[in-house]
Each structure stands twice: as C-alpha cells, then as structure tokens.
Design an enzyme around this catalytic site. Structure first.
Site, PDB file in Angstrom:
ATOM      1  N   GLU A  77      53.059  47.578  38.208  1.00 27.98           N
ATOM      2  CA  GLU A  77      51.724  47.482  39.179  1.00 27.98           C
ATOM      3  C   GLU A  77      51.682  46.034  39.291  1.00 27.98           C
ATOM      4  O   GLU A  77      51.062  45.534  38.471  1.00 27.98           O
ATOM      5  CB  GLU A  77      50.914  48.221  38.765  1.00 27.98           C
ATOM      6  CG  GLU A  77      51.083  49.884  38.727  1.00 27.98           C
ATOM      7  CD  GLU A  77      51.372  50.284  40.261  1.00 27.98           C
ATOM      8  OE1 GLU A  77      51.304  49.903  41.076  1.00 27.98           O
ATOM      9  OE2 GLU A  77      51.703  51.670  40.015  1.00 27.98           O
ATOM     10  N   CYS A 118      43.887  43.436  42.449  1.00 29.20           N
ATOM     11  CA  CYS A 118      45.083  43.405  43.162  1.00 29.20           C
ATOM     12  C   CYS A 118      45.067  43.777  44.586  1.00 29.20           C
ATOM     13  O   CYS A 118      46.060  43.249  45.554  1.00 29.20           O
ATOM     14  CB  CYS A 118      45.947  44.101  42.094  1.00 29.20           C
ATOM     15  SG  CYS A 118      45.711  45.988  41.776  1.00 29.20           S
TER      16      CYS A 118
HETATM   17  P1  NAD Z   1      49.552  38.880  33.327  1.00 21.83           P
HETATM   18  O1  NAD Z   1      50.922  39.072  34.062  1.00 21.83           O
HETATM   19  O2  NAD Z   1      49.293  37.414  33.028  1.00 21.83           O
HETATM   20  O3  NAD Z   1      49.300  39.721  31.977  1.00 21.83           O
HETATM   21  C1  NAD Z   1      49.324  40.971  32.084  1.00 21.83           C
HETATM   22  C2  NAD Z   1      49.561  41.623  30.261  1.00 21.83           C
HETATM   23  O4  NAD Z   1      51.031  41.255  30.242  1.00 21.83           O
HETATM   24  C3  NAD Z   1      48.666  40.832  29.393  1.00 21.83           C
HETATM   25  O5  NAD Z   1      48.424  42.021  28.557  1.00 21.83           O
HETATM   26  C4  NAD Z   1      49.693  40.109  28.815  1.00 21.83           C
HETATM   27  O6  NAD Z   1      49.369  39.968  27.506  1.00 21.83           O
HETATM   28  C5  NAD Z   1      50.939  40.692  28.980  1.00 21.83           C
HETATM   29  N1  NAD Z   1      52.283  39.886  28.946  1.00 21.83           N
HETATM   30  C6  NAD Z   1      52.177  38.661  29.232  1.00 21.83           C
HETATM   31  N2  NAD Z   1      53.560  38.403  29.012  1.00 21.83           N
HETATM   32  C7  NAD Z   1      54.457  39.291  28.589  1.00 21.83           C
HETATM   33  C8  NAD Z   1      55.620  39.413  28.066  1.00 21.83           C
HETATM   34  N3  NAD Z   1      56.509  38.500  28.116  1.00 21.83           N
HETATM   35  N4  NAD Z   1      55.854  40.819  27.515  1.00 21.83           N
HETATM   36  C9  NAD Z   1      55.102  41.614  27.450  1.00 21.83           C
HETATM   37  N5  NAD Z   1      53.717  41.465  27.813  1.00 21.83           N
HETATM   38  C10 NAD Z   1      53.526  40.373  28.478  1.00 21.83           C
HETATM   39  O7  NAD Z   1      48.378  39.309  34.450  1.00 21.83           O
HETATM   40  P2  NAD Z   1      46.804  39.193  34.318  1.00 21.83           P
HETATM   41  O8  NAD Z   1      46.379  37.893  34.523  1.00 21.83           O
HETATM   42  O9  NAD Z   1      46.284  39.835  33.126  1.00 21.83           O
HETATM   43  O10 NAD Z   1      46.405  39.895  35.572  1.00 21.83           O
HETATM   44  C11 NAD Z   1      46.319  39.582  36.800  1.00 21.83           C
HETATM   45  C12 NAD Z   1      47.604  40.077  37.702  1.00 21.83           C
HETATM   46  O11 NAD Z   1      47.486  41.499  37.518  1.00 21.83           O
HETATM   47  C13 NAD Z   1      47.440  39.643  39.062  1.00 21.83           C
HETATM   48  O12 NAD Z   1      48.658  39.213  39.842  1.00 21.83           O
HETATM   49  C14 NAD Z   1      46.979  41.104  39.722  1.00 21.83           C
HETATM   50  O13 NAD Z   1      47.238  41.312  41.093  1.00 21.83           O
HETATM   51  C15 NAD Z   1      47.895  42.050  38.887  1.00 21.83           C
HETATM   52  N6  NAD Z   1      47.232  43.395  38.999  1.00 21.83           N
HETATM   53  C16 NAD Z   1      47.893  44.274  39.689  1.00 21.83           C
HETATM   54  C17 NAD Z   1      47.251  45.793  39.651  1.00 21.83           C
HETATM   55  C18 NAD Z   1      48.149  46.813  40.313  1.00 21.83           C
HETATM   56  O14 NAD Z   1      47.619  47.860  40.058  1.00 21.83           O
HETATM   57  N7  NAD Z   1      49.118  46.493  41.266  1.00 21.83           N
HETATM   58  C19 NAD Z   1      46.100  46.000  39.267  1.00 21.83           C
HETATM   59  C20 NAD Z   1      45.547  44.990  38.366  1.00 21.83           C
HETATM   60  C21 NAD Z   1      46.204  43.541  38.526  1.00 21.83           C
END
Ligand code: NAD
Length: 478
Positions: free
Chosen positions: A244, A278
């Site tokens: 997502e 998002c």
């Molecule tokens: P992010 O991708 O930076 O991090 C999300 C999670 O992934 C964190 O727990 C982080 O520690 C982990 N992570 C990062 N690199 C990783 C790797 N290599 N392997 C495994 N885990 C890893 O996102 P964020 O800044 O926390 O959130 C914001 C983003 O989330 C925005 O782009 C937003 O649109 C999106 N979002 C999407 C939805 C949806 O349902 N479509 C909902 C909420 C947020």
C-alpha cells in the site's frame, strides 16, 4: 515510555535505543525504543513459525473472542492511545482518538470475520463428484507499517492476519512506534498465545531482508520507492507481497458543484491530519466557471486554520511529523515558487508557544500538471490548483499521473459523477466527499504503483491473507 521488542510472549531488552521527540514540542522526548537486531528478527520469525499450526487450527470462536477483547481494550484506552499518538506523530488529539477508535472497530470487524468468512461448494462436471473451495492461512506474515497511521494501519494488518489464522511479526515505523507497543500489550492481555504475535522495533532496513526471507507473506504500507525495493527483495523467495503505497490524489471541482460542499471536501481532504494521508488531495482541478469563487472561499478557509500543538484543544492542524518531512515539504514549496506557481496561502514555518514543526497550510494557484508540485507525492499540508476548461480536460489531467490511489469530484450532476467514476484510474473515488476517509468494512487500496497485491480491509483482505485450496470429492452419489 520505554518500548521493547515482544518475541514469543517475552518482552526483550537490547540493542541501541532510538528516541522519539514530540513534533509539537521538540524539547519533549516521547519514548525510547530498543532497536531489534537481525537475531531478534530471526527469533521472532521462528516463534511465529512454531506457533502457526496451533493458531491456524484454533477454534474460530476462540480466535474471534481474543480479537474482540483487543477491540474492547482499544475502545477503553482510546484516550491514552490517542494522546500518545498525538504526542509522537503530531495528529490533533481529536484525530488521534478517532484513529484509536477506528483501530478498535477494525478489531471488532475481524473478530466477526473469523466465523463469517465463507468457502464455496460447486457441482462437478464429473458425475458423483463435487468441488469444495476452502481458504487457508497464508502462514507467517511480516507486517511493516509507516508513521502516519501508527495505530490504525498496524490494526488493520494484524487483526486481518490473525483472524484468518496467520501468525504475525509486526515492524512499525521507527518514527512513531509507541502505539504498536500498546497494541502488543493489549494482544498479550487478551491471551493471544506466545509466538502468534511478535513485535520488532527500529529501522526496517537492517532487518527487512530477514523478515522477507523468513515470512510466507509480507504486507507493507509506506512510500512507493520502499515498496519497489521490498518487491525486489521478495523475488528470490517468492514471498507473497502486498504493498500500500503513495498517492497524488486529484480532487475535481466542476462548475455545477455546490460551493459549500466542494470547499469543505477539498479543504478536509487536503489539510486534514496535516495532509499526511496517502489518500489526501494534493491536486485540486477546477473548471473555469467556478474557479474564482471556489479559490476565494478555499483561501479563506485555509488561512483561518489554527495550527499548533497537537494537544491544544483549539488546534485544527497539528505539526508536520518530523524534521525530514518538514524539510521535504519546504523543498517542494521553494521549487514550486521557482517553477512559477503563485503562493496564495501558507508556505512558511509558524511560531507557536512551543518549539515544533509547524507549517502553515499551503496553497498554490496557477499551477500546471507539468510542475513537480503536481507530479510527486509531497505528503504534507501543501496543494496546487489547476484551472481547466471542462470535465474532459479535468479527467485528462487527473489521469495524467503515475500514482493512482484515490480521487474525488464535486458536482451536482449525476451524469458527470458517473462519468468520472468510470474514468478515474484510481483504486478509490469519492463524489462530493474528501478523497480521504475510507471505512473499515470496504476494500482499501490503489492501483500500481500506488498499490500492489490485493486490497486491505473488509472481506477483500482475505485475498492476501489466505491461500485457496480446491478439493475434488468423489462421493459416488449419482
Ligand atoms: P517508508 O517507506 O519510509 O517506511 C515505511 C516502513 O518501511 C517503516 O517501518 C520503515 O522502517 C520500513 N522500511 C524502510 N526501508 C525498509 C526496507 N528496506 N526493508 C524493510 N522495511 C523497510 O514510509 P513512511 O515515510 O513511514 O510513510 C509515508 C509513506 O507511506 C507515504 O508515501 C504514504 O503515501 C505511504 N502510505 C500509504 C498508505 C496506503 O495505504 N496506500 C497509507 C499510509 C501511508
């Protein structure tokens, strides 16, 4: 709060500690969390694997009762959870409590799903046979979540996974892990057996590969580039993946729109929860006949928002969640100005009684879909208005974007609404309502590259959290 990892029913100390600060008051440390090591991640996966057969076979009433208890605890503690969320992530207290209540509703919904989820029965083409289609747990699920919904997103992944008989390793965002620690306590208190639910804290990059290699499925919510990386990491093991991801959601306002409804939906969709959703609106596409009247009203609304400390009852818009996010927002604002967009509201950091990441809600006029402002996800309280001729051009502009999560239209014409319902390329769409604010009992998600691998929430979540088995039965009765 001191947050620890929860593995196989034990709270485990260790690792470097990561601290979180309150984005409304940078002088306040909210929590200190023990960062999980690769060894912790391996232990959590092994514990989840050991616990899987018994949980998958557990009585469905028992599974449902445990999930219902977690929902009850979330309702009872909504004030605590909401307050912690507001302090750590920066949502207003009202928004934080609302999110905690939503998490409770999600657990109650999936408590019922344990007994409601059906299989199928078919006649066979072969005499004396029939066919039974049943749904089995996918196995050990790794759930990786972002900071912007620190209780709702863990809830909708964990509740769904457990309801369908999977075991779980949850890795919440390092920026706002406190609510996940509270959730782990509630799962423990509800009697969820050791190893069925495990919690790992810290940065996902150091343990991500271990989780993906060890799990049968990984459900991830976060940024699109991280999602792409996870998909690549999962390819060698063919671990099932649900993503997502980001949005760049358009909200169209047509000449025949009810102005009050259009302004309210655009404003709520754009600046609600500090624009850190998002599904938030970031491109407001307005036809020329209503453009000036709509802009005047929207500028009035956005300029009047009270921005401040998330726990202050007067506050309508809380701070941006962290320094990196604030820097990112300001970068977009500066480049939009350089690109020729006209700043009509906000655009600057605000002072408040405490030192925090306060950004005035921002609106640009005279923008085009070619500008970076309208092409890349900002994920903050910043949006641009694009003026168009008519519905045809509005649809073309709305669709002219790689991301396809949510979209909306304000119109009093049923025909225009239905045209856009069909024409939108997003996974979700709204009519006369904000692009954000989807409920727990219906499918949630976007089309690639905003989403991948099946929808979350509601009965649709079974697609990802279960595997199908087709069984031919030769019963011999003709
Ligand atoms: P992010 O991708 O930076 O991090 C999300 C999670 O992934 C964190 O727990 C982080 O520690 C982990 N992570 C990062 N690199 C990783 C790797 N290599 N392997 C495994 N885990 C890893 O996102 P964020 O800044 O926390 O959130 C914001 C983003 O989330 C925005 O782009 C937003 O649109 C999106 N979002 C999407 C939805 C949806 O349902 N479509 C909902 C909420 C947020």
């Amino acid at each position: 709060m001191h947050g620890r990892n929860y593995i196989d029913g034990q709270w485990r100390n260790g690792g470097a500690r990561l601290a979180t600060t309150n984005p409304s008051d940078l002088d306040e440390i909210v929590g200190e969390y023990d960062q999980a090591s690769v060894a912790d991640a391996e232990d959590a996966i092994h514990a989840a694997r050991r616990a899987l057969p018994a949980w998958a076979a557990a009585n469905i009433q028992l599974r449902g009762d445990m999930l219902r208890k977690v929902g009850d605890a979330l309702y009872a503690r909504a004030q605590d959870v909401g307050t912690l969320l507001a302090r750590e992530e920066g949502k207003t207290l009202k928004e934080g409590i609302g999110e905690a209540v939503r998490a409770a509703q999600v657990f109650h919904y999936f408590a019922g799903e344990t007994v409601r989820h059906p299989g199928q029965w078919y006649n066979s083409l072969r005499d004396g046979h029939n066919v039974i289609v049943s749904y089995e747990p996918v196995g050990v699920v790794a759930a990786i979540t972002p900071w912007n919904f620190p209780i709702a997103i863990p809830a909708w992944k964990v509740a769904a996974a457990l309801a369908y008989g999977n075991t779980v390793v949850l890795k919440p965002s390092e920026y706002a892990p406190g609510c996940a620690v509270l959730l782990a306590e509630m799962l423990e208190q509800a009697g969820v057996p050791n190893g069925v639910f495990n919690l790992l804290l810290g940065d996902g990059r150091s343990i991500g590969q271990t989780l993906i290699d060890g799990a049968d499925a990984v459900t991830f919510t976060g940024a699109t580039p991280t999602g792409r990386r996870i998909l690549q990491m999962a390819a060698p093991t063919m671990t099932k993946v649900q993503l997502e991801l980001g949005g760049k959601n358009p909200f169209i306002v047509l000449d025949d729109a009810d102005l009050d409804v259009a302004v309210e939906a655009a404003a709520q969709g754009t600046w609600g929860q500090t624009g850190q959703r998002c599904t938030g609106s970031e491109r407001i596409i307005v036809t020329k006949g209503i453009h000036d009247a709509f802009v005047e009203r929207l500028v009035q609304t956005v300029s009047n928002y009270r921005v401040g400390h998330a726990l202050d009852p007067q506050t309508e818009i809380g701070p941006v969640a962290n320094q990196a996010q604030l820097d990112k927002n300001l970068g977009f604002i500066n480049r939009a100005r350089a690109d020729g967009a006209e700043l009509v509201a906000g655009g600057h950091v605000k002072e408040a009684r405490t030192r925090g990441h306060f950004l005035a809600p921002t609106l640009f006029l005279n923008t085009t879909n070619a500008m970076e402002l309208n092409r890349e996800e900002i994920f903050g309280p910043v949006a641009g208005i694009i003026k168009v001729e008519d519905l045809d051009e509005a649809i073309a502009v709305a669709r002219d974007c790689e991301l396809a999560l949510s979209s909306g239209i304000a119109t009093t014409s049923l025909k225009s609404a239905e045209r856009y319902r069909r024409a939108s390329n997003a996974g979700m769409m709204t009519v006369n309502a904000p692009t954000a604010g989807v409920e727990y009992h219906v499918p949630f998600g976007g089309r690639a590259p905003s989403g991948f691998g099946g929808r979350e929430q509601g009965a649709a979540s079974a697609e990802f959290f279960t595997e199908i088995k087709t069984a031919y039965i030769n019963h011999g009765v003709v």
